[in-house]
Scaffold this motif. Structure first.
Motif, PDB file in Angstrom:
ATOM      1  N   ASP A 111     -15.270   0.634  -3.396  1.00 19.62           N
ATOM      2  CA  ASP A 111     -14.082   1.694  -3.599  1.00 19.62           C
ATOM      3  C   ASP A 111     -13.811   2.116  -2.115  1.00 19.62           C
ATOM      4  O   ASP A 111     -13.530   3.216  -1.573  1.00 19.62           O
ATOM      5  CB  ASP A 111     -14.253   2.966  -4.282  1.00 19.62           C
ATOM      6  N   LEU A 112     -13.592   1.247  -0.657  1.00 18.96           N
ATOM      7  CA  LEU A 112     -13.726   1.649   0.255  1.00 18.96           C
ATOM      8  C   LEU A 112     -12.090   2.201   0.494  1.00 18.96           C
ATOM      9  O   LEU A 112     -11.420   1.604  -0.122  1.00 18.96           O
ATOM     10  CB  LEU A 112     -14.274   0.762   1.171  1.00 18.96           C
ATOM     11  N   THR A 113     -12.105   3.628   0.940  1.00 18.26           N
ATOM     12  CA  THR A 113     -11.157   3.963   1.958  1.00 18.26           C
ATOM     13  C   THR A 113     -10.647   4.066   2.719  1.00 18.26           C
ATOM     14  O   THR A 113     -11.288   3.225   3.995  1.00 18.26           O
ATOM     15  CB  THR A 113     -11.385   5.636   1.816  1.00 18.26           C
ATOM     16  N   VAL A 114      -9.331   2.839   2.365  1.00 20.62           N
ATOM     17  CA  VAL A 114      -9.146   1.370   3.472  1.00 20.62           C
ATOM     18  C   VAL A 114      -7.688   1.956   4.330  1.00 20.62           C
ATOM     19  O   VAL A 114      -7.829   2.140   5.875  1.00 20.62           O
ATOM     20  CB  VAL A 114      -8.103   0.350   3.028  1.00 20.62           C
ATOM     21  N   PRO A 135      -9.620  10.810  -0.846  1.00 18.44           N
ATOM     22  CA  PRO A 135     -10.458   9.648  -0.358  1.00 18.44           C
ATOM     23  C   PRO A 135     -11.986   8.972  -0.064  1.00 18.44           C
ATOM     24  O   PRO A 135     -12.719  10.499  -0.787  1.00 18.44           O
ATOM     25  CB  PRO A 135     -10.198  10.262   1.160  1.00 18.44           C
ATOM     26  N   ASN A 136     -12.473   8.434  -0.181  1.00 23.74           N
ATOM     27  CA  ASN A 136     -14.204   8.231  -0.107  1.00 23.74           C
ATOM     28  C   ASN A 136     -14.762   8.350   0.682  1.00 23.74           C
ATOM     29  O   ASN A 136     -14.956   7.516   1.938  1.00 23.74           O
ATOM     30  CB  ASN A 136     -14.033   6.650  -1.329  1.00 23.74           C
ATOM     31  N   ASN A 178      -5.003  10.574   0.924  1.00 21.14           N
ATOM     32  CA  ASN A 178      -5.233   8.940   0.640  1.00 21.14           C
ATOM     33  C   ASN A 178      -4.601   8.146   1.095  1.00 21.14           C
ATOM     34  O   ASN A 178      -2.999   8.235   0.027  1.00 21.14           O
ATOM     35  CB  ASN A 178      -5.565   9.346  -0.585  1.00 21.14           C
ATOM     36  N   TRP A 211      -5.060   3.342  -5.734  1.00 22.66           N
ATOM     37  CA  TRP A 211      -4.779   4.564  -5.698  1.00 22.66           C
ATOM     38  C   TRP A 211      -5.282   6.050  -5.781  1.00 22.66           C
ATOM     39  O   TRP A 211      -4.185   6.669  -5.980  1.00 22.66           O
ATOM     40  CB  TRP A 211      -3.285   5.024  -5.838  1.00 22.66           C
ATOM     41  N   ALA A 213      -6.934   2.314  -1.185  1.00 20.25           N
ATOM     42  CA  ALA A 213      -8.007   1.342  -1.822  1.00 20.25           C
ATOM     43  C   ALA A 213      -8.599   0.729  -1.866  1.00 20.25           C
ATOM     44  O   ALA A 213      -7.167  -0.355  -2.862  1.00 20.25           O
ATOM     45  CB  ALA A 213      -8.842   2.824  -2.374  1.00 20.25           C
ATOM     46  N   SER A 214      -9.849  -0.154  -1.686  1.00 22.69           N
ATOM     47  CA  SER A 214     -10.469  -0.994  -2.412  1.00 22.69           C
ATOM     48  C   SER A 214     -10.140  -1.009  -4.066  1.00 22.69           C
ATOM     49  O   SER A 214     -10.435  -0.224  -4.926  1.00 22.69           O
ATOM     50  CB  SER A 214     -11.657  -1.701  -1.947  1.00 22.69           C
ATOM     51  N   SER A 256     -17.848   5.992   1.535  1.00 22.55           N
ATOM     52  CA  SER A 256     -17.073   4.764   2.207  1.00 22.55           C
ATOM     53  C   SER A 256     -16.954   4.337   4.299  1.00 22.55           C
ATOM     54  O   SER A 256     -16.783   3.406   4.189  1.00 22.55           O
ATOM     55  CB  SER A 256     -16.051   3.745   1.958  1.00 22.55           C
ATOM     56  N   ASP A 259       0.531  -1.224  -0.428  1.00 21.96           N
ATOM     57  CA  ASP A 259       0.248  -0.119   0.323  1.00 21.96           C
ATOM     58  C   ASP A 259       0.888   1.194  -0.299  1.00 21.96           C
ATOM     59  O   ASP A 259       0.632   2.098  -0.411  1.00 21.96           O
ATOM     60  CB  ASP A 259      -1.339  -0.221   1.158  1.00 21.96           C
TER      61      ASP A 259
END
Length: 319
Positions: free
Chosen positions: A222-225, A290-291, A111, A286, A114-115, A294, A46
């Motif tokens: 599209d989850l921001t991890v 950020p989302n 950010n 990437w 993300a997924s 989510s 990541d």
């Protein structure tokens, strides 16, 4: 979560393991006009965009002399940033929300990752051994599932997969294991399933394991991890520097997205991922921003699971 809270209370300073970039004292201005900063990161795929951005000169072009220091986990990076050991850090979103709910003054600045948003082709997934009778996440009720950290993004997202499949998430027993121990734990029957992310995910699949659910995708499209963050006092004292770091990181994220082969290659400089795994594994997405939608879902799930002492204020946390 217990490790994170202990670290936040003690503001423990983590001894760095490896470094990339300048080794001088961070936070000061160089004779050439650049400012030295240190970013606490985890040795996973990541964070590859930062290594690429440092190599391409994106940070130096904005007056930043970047040092990347790897830590054992995000639970130590948060107190490292608060104590001033790191000026910036990398952490999953749930850990930052936990910190914020405890009034720890952290603020996201860029950010992190993300997924992919693709079911069955994501950077993380719930896996089982090749001979397992478990077919779907619904079957996990009454079984043991490995996660790398208890009461964090892993078990919260796994519970959501179980819930969406029609199972009872309260009947899942979670076991804390490091990602690199999960393949062996599945083979030995120590656990019935494991939530793994790359490169552990590809390792498990290479040994015949199966992905029965993509838990990040089950939380939100599209989850921001993860996010890069700093402390609120540091941001207030260094607004121009923080903005330059944000801009350089956005450029690095875009470069990594456009150059996946370079991502896989630069992993050799800070990880020991075997070549076959590097070539096979799924890369994160990437996006430059950020989302938030989510993250709001992740916050609601964390609240339902009792992770927060009070609901985190996303306006205070997010850039």
């Amino acid at each position: 979560m217990r490790r994170l809270l202990i670290g936040l209370t003690a503001l423990a300073v983590l001894a760095p393991l490896t470094a990339c970039g300048s080794s001088d004292s961070p936070g000061g201005r160089r004779d050439d006009g650049t400012v030295a900063i240190t970013v606490g990161v985890i040795p996973i795929v990541d964070v590859a965009p930062l290594y690429l951005g440092e190599k391409q000169g994106f940070y130096r072009d904005r007056g930043i002399d970047l040092t990347l220091r790897t830590a054992q986990g995000g639970a130590a990076i948060v107190p490292g940033v608060i104590s001033g050991q790191f000026q910036f850090g990398f952490s999953n979103v749930t850990s930052l929300m936990i910190a914020r709910s405890h009034k720890v003054p952290v603020r996201a600045v860029a950010n992190g990752g993300a997924s992919t948003g693709e079911d069955g082709a994501d950077v993380g997934g719930i896996t089982v051994g090749k001979d397992s009778a478990v077919k779907t996440a619904k079957d996990l009720a009454g079984r043991k599932v490995a996660v790398n950290t208890l009461k964090n993004i892993g078990d919260t997202s796994v519970r959501q997969s179980v819930r969406k499949a029609g199972g009872d998430p309260d009947r899942v027993t979670f076991v804390e294991l490091a990602f690199d121990q999960m393949a062996a734990a599945l083979d030995s029957g120590q656990v019935d399933a494991a939530w793994a992310v790359e490169p552990a995910l590809s390792t498990i699949k290479g040994r015949g394991g199966r992905v029965i659910a993509s838990n990040f995708v089950d939380v939100a499209p599209d989850l921001t991890v993860a996010l890069y963050f700093t402390s609120v006092p540091y941001e207030r004292s260094n607004p121009e520097l923080v903005e330059n770091f944000r801009a350089a990181t956005k450029e690095s994220l875009a470069y990594a997205t456009a150059h996946p082969d370079e991502v896989r290659e630069i992993l050799t400089t800070y990880t020991r991922i075997p070549e076959a795994t590097r070539r096979a594994m799924t890369l994160p997405h990437w996006p430059q921003e950020p989302n938030r939608a989510s993250i709001e879902v992740l916050a609601a799930l964390g609240t339902e699971d009792g992770l927060f002492t009070s609901a985190p204020d996303l306006d205070e946390l997010l850039p």
